[in-house]
Design a protein around this motif. Structure first.
Motif, PDB file in Angstrom:
ATOM      1  N   LYS A   1      14.180  38.118  46.772  1.00 17.25           N
ATOM      2  CA  LYS A   1      15.204  38.248  45.727  1.00 17.25           C
ATOM      3  C   LYS A   1      15.273  39.686  45.211  1.00 17.25           C
TER       4      LYS A   1
ATOM      5  N   TRP B   1      18.677  42.019  45.527  1.00 14.98           N
ATOM      6  CA  TRP B   1      19.331  42.765  44.443  1.00 14.98           C
ATOM      7  C   TRP B   1      19.384  44.253  44.748  1.00 14.98           C
TER       8      TRP B   1
ATOM      9  N   TYR C   1      30.288  40.493  38.588  1.00 13.06           N
ATOM     10  CA  TYR C   1      29.374  39.586  39.295  1.00 13.06           C
ATOM     11  C   TYR C   1      28.008  39.571  38.612  1.00 13.06           C
TER      12      TYR C   1
ATOM     13  N   LYS D   1      28.217  37.845  35.084  1.00 10.97           N
ATOM     14  CA  LYS D   1      28.248  36.379  35.163  1.00 10.97           C
ATOM     15  C   LYS D   1      26.889  35.817  35.562  1.00 10.97           C
ATOM     16  N   TYR D   2      26.218  36.510  36.460  1.00 13.93           N
ATOM     17  CA  TYR D   2      24.878  36.073  36.859  1.00 13.93           C
ATOM     18  C   TYR D   2      23.927  36.090  35.666  1.00 13.93           C
TER      19      TYR D   2
ATOM     20  N   SER E   1      24.337  33.313  33.303  1.00 20.06           N
ATOM     21  CA  SER E   1      23.966  31.990  33.811  1.00 20.06           C
ATOM     22  C   SER E   1      22.462  31.759  33.861  1.00 20.06           C
ATOM     23  N   THR E   2      21.659  32.776  33.557  1.00 21.62           N
ATOM     24  CA  THR E   2      20.206  32.636  33.626  1.00 21.62           C
ATOM     25  C   THR E   2      19.588  32.827  32.249  1.00 21.62           C
TER      26      THR E   2
END
Length: 203
Positions: free
Chosen positions: A92, A96, A134, A137-138, A141-142
């Protein structure tokens, strides 16, 4: 180790991570217009690609490309907090770093090449906004404190450095509150404050 850098360039992310892992290192500034270091060395003899950063690990052993340098440095963190050693967590981080390098970095970079006319500028701003949206929004959402998890890492440093360029290109980050919250957390870290002072970016 020695980091070849230009103030405020993506090499700043490597500078930050070097401070995080608390190792002895030297800095040598590079003038990217003349491709000469502050010691008068032809930078092409160090990095034939001509851009920063370059990390001299040992005399004659040079590592280039920010997406290689950041994980290399992060894995030397004695607390093992900056990057997971293997598995999905490490993947991950690399995911990124790849996005930031191949997409966001490149979108900003068009402002540092040949001068853009007004129409070209607006298209370039729109592309940056699309890519930042992007990330925005990520983050919304976390529940993570940082990009990958609740621990600061190389991707956070890199995102901070790239989005700092918004000031240089007169790009407004106001539409991205979650990115700004992350930026504020990163900016407060001692490693970041020291690196920015050492590069003459803050007093």
């Amino acid at each position: 180790m020695k980091l070849y850098y230009t103030p405020g360039a993506c090499s700043l992310a490597a500078h930050i991570i070097l401070n995080e892992i608390n190792v002895d290192f030297d800095l040598e500034r590079v003038d990217l217009k003349t491709h000469t270091t502050e010691k008068g060395v032809d930078y092409y003899s160090i990095n034939p690609k001509g851009y920063v950063p370059a990390l001299e690990i040992n005399p004659g052993l040079i590592l280039t490309e920010i997406v290689a340098i950041l994980p290399f440095l992060a894995q030397h963190d004695p607390k093992q907090d900056l990057i997971p050693p293997s598995g999905m967590g490490r993947a991950k981080v690399l995911e990124w770093l790849g996005y930031l390098n191949s997409e966001l970095h490149d979108a900003y970079a068009v402002f540092f090449g040949p001068k853009l006319d007004e129409e070209q500028k607006q298209r370039a701003y729109q592309e940056i906004d699309r890519l930042l949206n992007y990330i925005e929004k990520y983050l919304a959402s976390t529940d993570f404190d940082y990009l990958i998890n609740d621990r600061f890492g190389p991707a956070d440093a890199y995102l901070f450095v790239i989005t700092n360029w918004s000031k240089l290109i007169k790009h407004d980050l106001e539409a991205f509150p979650n990115i700004n919250l992350l930026r504020d957390k990163v900016a407060q870290r001692q490693s970041v404050q020291i690196a920015m002072r050492d590069e003459g970016l803050i007093k």
